[in-house]
Enzyme design. Structure first.
Site, PDB file in Angstrom:
ATOM      1  N   HIS A 127      -7.251  -2.035  10.171  1.00  0.00           N
ATOM      2  CA  HIS A 127      -8.809  -2.533  10.158  1.00  0.00           C
ATOM      3  C   HIS A 127      -9.638  -2.659  11.602  1.00  0.00           C
ATOM      4  CE1 HIS A 127      -7.160  -5.160   7.036  1.00  0.00           C
ATOM      5  NE2 HIS A 127      -6.743  -4.308   6.466  1.00  0.00           N
ATOM      6  N   GLU A 163       0.697  -1.203  -0.009  1.00  0.00           N
ATOM      7  CA  GLU A 163      -0.352   0.424  -0.077  1.00  0.00           C
ATOM      8  C   GLU A 163       0.277   0.622   0.057  1.00  0.00           C
ATOM      9  OE1 GLU A 163      -3.248   0.368  -0.356  1.00  0.00           O
ATOM     10  OE2 GLU A 163      -3.997  -2.171  -0.295  1.00  0.00           O
ATOM     11  N   HIS A 198      -2.992   3.056   8.271  1.00  0.00           N
ATOM     12  CA  HIS A 198      -4.278   1.776   7.558  1.00  0.00           C
ATOM     13  C   HIS A 198      -4.287   0.865   8.779  1.00  0.00           C
ATOM     14  CE1 HIS A 198      -6.238  -0.301   5.079  1.00  0.00           C
ATOM     15  NE2 HIS A 198      -5.871  -1.341   4.815  1.00  0.00           N
ATOM     16  N   HIS A 206     -13.520  -3.559   4.566  1.00  0.00           N
ATOM     17  CA  HIS A 206     -12.057  -3.479   4.739  1.00  0.00           C
ATOM     18  C   HIS A 206     -11.510  -2.864   5.755  1.00  0.00           C
ATOM     19  CE1 HIS A 206      -8.446  -3.671   1.970  1.00  0.00           C
ATOM     20  NE2 HIS A 206      -7.647  -3.743   3.666  1.00  0.00           N
ATOM     21  N   GLU A 253     -16.671  13.364  22.321  1.00  0.00           N
ATOM     22  CA  GLU A 253     -15.201  12.776  21.779  1.00  0.00           C
ATOM     23  C   GLU A 253     -14.886  13.350  19.902  1.00  0.00           C
ATOM     24  OE1 GLU A 253     -15.918  11.754  24.584  1.00  0.00           O
ATOM     25  OE2 GLU A 253     -14.800  12.082  25.566  1.00  0.00           O
TER      26      GLU A 253
END
Length: 277
Positions: free
Chosen positions: A140, A115, A138, A209, A168
């Site tokens: 999940h 990525e 990145h 994803h 928040e």
């Protein structure tokens, strides 16, 4: 001083381990990149030569000469804190932009995450928005991914929902959350779609994803993702208790929050009609 003993490697090891312990980076899922300045690199005496050159499938010319500490492709986050010199690497974007020079790490022949082009595209766009932003992350998050299956994939609706799950949320991501369509990961197409959203947002949902986020430091970006996921977790808990919301944070409450914490909520989202969840 050796780079392996630096605060940057230490923080990368700490954050990747925390991401793994949260269950957000199973197996080899997830990736992180941190941009370092020339002055920061110059303080180390073991970064004066190129170990090898690694091609990348993206023209990163706008970032030529910049340095990135990045996690490796196929690497398990649960191992980074024990093997940082194997599972991460410090690279410099070449002048040609289609490859990187490895200065440290990936000592078993590894390469940057698949990525990495997506990271670089986001770095390019976010530097135009705020030159202090230097981290892309990145992972999940479980409840965020689940939300992408059960809720309309509309940026305003999702942003308002998460703002109203906890006070928040509005303070941490007042611009809301960007959303792209489901796309094949590891491609330049998903990277470009994400980078385009990063012109407006610091956090982008990859439906079914995970999440892409950026900011000034690894702690800040980790905290951003943590806040988004906590809001999704609260929504999951509400649904598991029957789904009936008897009372909640109102739009007026959101406006008061924004005023108290001196943040500017996305006006397109705050002015939307109330949604039924």
């Amino acid at each position: 001083m050796k780079f392996k003993d630096s605060k940057y490697v230490e923080k990368m090891s700490e954050i990747t381990n925390e991401l793994y312990k949260h269950g957000w980076d199973e197996r080899n899922g997830g990736n992180v990149s941190l941009r370092l300045t020339q002055d920061e690199v110059d303080q180390f005496d073991d970064l004066d030569k190129t170990l090898r050159n690694i091609p990348i499938k993206f023209d990163a010319t706008p970032l030529a000469g910049q340095y990135f500490l990045v996690t490796g492709t196929g690497r398990y986050f649960k191992n980074v804190h024990n093997y940082p010199e194997r599972d991460t690497g410090l690279v410099r974007i070449t002048d040609e932009g289609n490859s990187v020079d490895l200065l440290w790490g990936f000592n078993d022949g590894g390469e940057p995450t698949s990525e990495f082009p997506s990271h670089l595209m986001t770095h390019i766009n976010r530097q135009k928005v705020d030159s202090n932003q230097r981290v892309v992350m990145h992972c999940h998050p479980t409840n965020l991914v689940a939300l992408s299956f059960t809720h309309e994939l509309d940026e305003g609706s999702v942003s308002r929902l998460l703002w109203k799950m906890q006070a928040e949320s509005l303070v941490v991501f007042p611009e809301g959350i960007g959303i792209i369509p489901y796309m094949t990961p590891g491609t330049n197409e998903i990277g470009q779609a994400t980078a385009d959203k990063m012109n407006e947002f610091r956090v982008v949902m990859w439906p079914h994803h995970g999440i892409f986020a950026c900011g000034d430091s690894m702690d800040e970006v980790y905290g951003l993702i943590e806040t988004v996921e906590k809001a999704c977790m609260i929504y999951t808990a509400i649904k598991s208790q029957g789904g009936d919301i008897l009372q909640s944070i109102t739009d007026d409450d959101l406006r008061d929050l924004a005023k108290s914490f001196n943040v500017t909520p996305n006006p397109n989202f705050l002015s939307m009609q109330p949604i039924n969840n």
